[in-house]
Design a protein around this motif. Structure first.
Motif, PDB file in Angstrom:
ATOM      1  N   ASP A   1       0.817  -1.216   0.000  1.00  6.60           N
ATOM      2  CA  ASP A   1       0.000   0.000   0.000  1.00  6.60           C
ATOM      3  C   ASP A   1       0.850   1.265   0.000  1.00  6.60           C
ATOM      4  N   LYS A   2       2.133   1.111  -0.254  1.00  6.21           N
ATOM      5  CA  LYS A   2       3.067   2.244  -0.254  1.00  6.21           C
ATOM      6  C   LYS A   2       3.137   2.917   1.109  1.00  6.21           C
ATOM      7  N   ARG A   3       3.092   2.112   2.145  1.00  5.10           N
ATOM      8  CA  ARG A   3       3.221   2.612   3.503  1.00  5.10           C
ATOM      9  C   ARG A   3       4.542   2.124   4.102  1.00  5.10           C
TER      10      ARG A   3
ATOM     11  N   ARG B   1       7.270   0.620   6.590  1.00  7.88           N
ATOM     12  CA  ARG B   1       7.418  -0.439   7.595  1.00  7.88           C
ATOM     13  C   ARG B   1       8.890  -0.490   7.994  1.00  7.88           C
TER      14      ARG B   1
ATOM     15  N   GLY C   1       3.735   3.102   9.177  1.00  5.74           N
ATOM     16  CA  GLY C   1       2.445   3.135   8.502  1.00  5.74           C
ATOM     17  C   GLY C   1       2.200   4.383   7.693  1.00  5.74           C
ATOM     18  N   MET C   2       3.115   5.295   7.679  1.00  2.00           N
ATOM     19  CA  MET C   2       2.960   6.542   6.929  1.00  2.00           C
ATOM     20  C   MET C   2       3.006   6.252   5.427  1.00  2.00           C
ATOM     21  N   ARG C   3       2.058   6.847   4.683  1.00  2.00           N
ATOM     22  CA  ARG C   3       2.018   6.668   3.237  1.00  2.00           C
ATOM     23  C   ARG C   3       2.976   7.670   2.586  1.00  2.00           C
TER      24      ARG C   3
END
Length: 387
Positions: free
Chosen positions: A324-326, A328, A365-367
């Motif tokens: 999701d392009k977040r 990790r 978790g930041m996009r």
């Protein structure tokens, strides 16, 4: 008149009642706030595609250049300096066998003459002792003293001692000249004409210019990166060394080779490799005292992922992108790192996309908006891997 007053009172009462109803309506039914659009801020960051391959991992160190051979120059005898060569000065270049200094020879010639006289006197004393022994008929005497045995021993010893003294005087006479044992350059010269010097005092230092050495500190674990096996001196030869430094107002680069390793570790878990450099006649020479930066390259290390240093996110972690392009945070096993690159041997796969966040403070978790790395960074990484 009364009707007019009553009418005015009624109108005022109605107006006050309307105002009260309006205020009550404002409190009972507050106006709805304007709708605010919620937009998520997406940060654009460079990403790096992981690739596993066999890589030559460079190791960096620094050290001071020193002469391979440096000899202290001194004389075995004391005396007064009579002649000094013009080359006997700091920075003077000399060739092997060249006379650099002469002492006043007269005291040594006088000593040789005195010792020659002592030899003649001892030889005469021996002949006289033998003659007295023959005249006295010592061969027929029963005691050793009567046979002149101790007298003859003393005369022979006196002659041997005189001859030894003559040889020493002649040797001292030969030591009145200071001769360059090797070709090289002089430094720390501490002598001049007319000076009285003592035997064994260091008059100057002579070092070779054609070959110099650099003592490089390296960490214990770096030996494996260079392919060096303790106890196997043959593993030192394949290590390539590039030295860079500034000397005489010019930037220079020199190639060297590892010739030996000092044994043992210091308290910082460091050991030293000795790198030898041969100066060529053309080009900038490398002289003692120059500070050089060294890059050492050994055998390739198998199955390594090379990332830009900006990929590191903590002591043993990097940021990776999920589907999701977040962001990790991923724990990794760092094999080695330098100012430009991070070398991993575990923790990521070939499908991982690593985020080059540098010193940015990011959240799990930041996009983000992924973008390819800058062309200069990608080109440099490809060049370093190829080397």
């Amino acid at each position: 008149m009364k009707r007019i007053v009553s009418l005015r009172a009624l109108v005022a009462l109605l107006a006050a009642l309307a105002m009260a109803l309006a205020v009550a309506a404002l409190y009972l039914v507050p106006p709805s706030p304007p709708a605010v659009k919620s937009e998520e801020t997406i940060l654009a960051l460079d990403t790096w595609q992981v690739e596993w391959k066999d890589v030559v991992i460079p190791v960096h160190s620094q050290g001071l250049v020193r002469a391979r051979h440096e000899l202290p120059l001194s004389l075995e005898v004391s005396g007064r300096v009579q002649d000094v060569s013009p080359l006997l000065a700091d920075g003077g270049r000399v060739t092997a066998g060249e006379v650099l200094l002469k002492l006043d020879p007269e005291p040594f010639a006088l000593d040789v003459t005195a010792q020659q006289n002592a030899v003649h006197a001892a030889r005469l004393h021996l002949e006289e002792t033998r003659a007295r022994a023959r005249v006295s008929g010592s061969a027929k005497r029963s005691s050793a003293l009567g046979r002149f045995e101790p007298q003859l021993d003393e005369a022979n010893s006196r002659l041997a001692s005189a001859r030894a003294g003559l040889r020493q005087a002649q040797r001292n006479q030969e030591q009145t000249e200071l001769v360059a044992p090797i070709s090289g350059r002089l430094k720390a010269v501490q002598v001049m004409a007319g000076q009285q010097i003592q035997a064994g005092s260091i008059l100057a230092r002579l070092y070779q210019e054609d070959q110099v050495e650099v003592r490089l500190p390296v960490r214990d674990e770096w030996l494996a990166l260079l392919g060096i096996m303790p106890g196997d001196e043959g593993t030192l030869e394949p290590v390539n060394v590039t030295l860079r430094g500034r000397f005489a107002g010019r930037d220079g680069q020199w190639s060297g080779r590892v010739v030996r390793r000092e044994g043992g570790l210091n308290k910082n878990r460091m050991m030293h490799l000795i790198v030898q450099v041969t100066n060529s006649e053309d080009g900038l020479p490398l002289e003692p005292g120059v500070l050089v930066q060294a890059e050492l390259r050994g055998a390739p290390t198998k199955n390594v992922a090379v990332l830009p240093r900006a990929a590191q996110a903590g002591e043993n972690a990097v940021w990776v992108l999920d589907e999701d392009k977040r962001l990790r945070r991923q724990s990794v096993a760092i094999l080695h790192h330098d100012d430009d690159s991070l070398y991993l041997h575990d923790g990521v796969t070939a499908s991982s996309r690593v985020v080059l966040a540098g010193d940015l403070q990011l959240l799990e978790g930041m996009r983000i908006d992924p973008r390819p790395p800058a062309s200069g960074l990608a080109d440099r990484s490809a060049t370093e891997t190829a080397l």
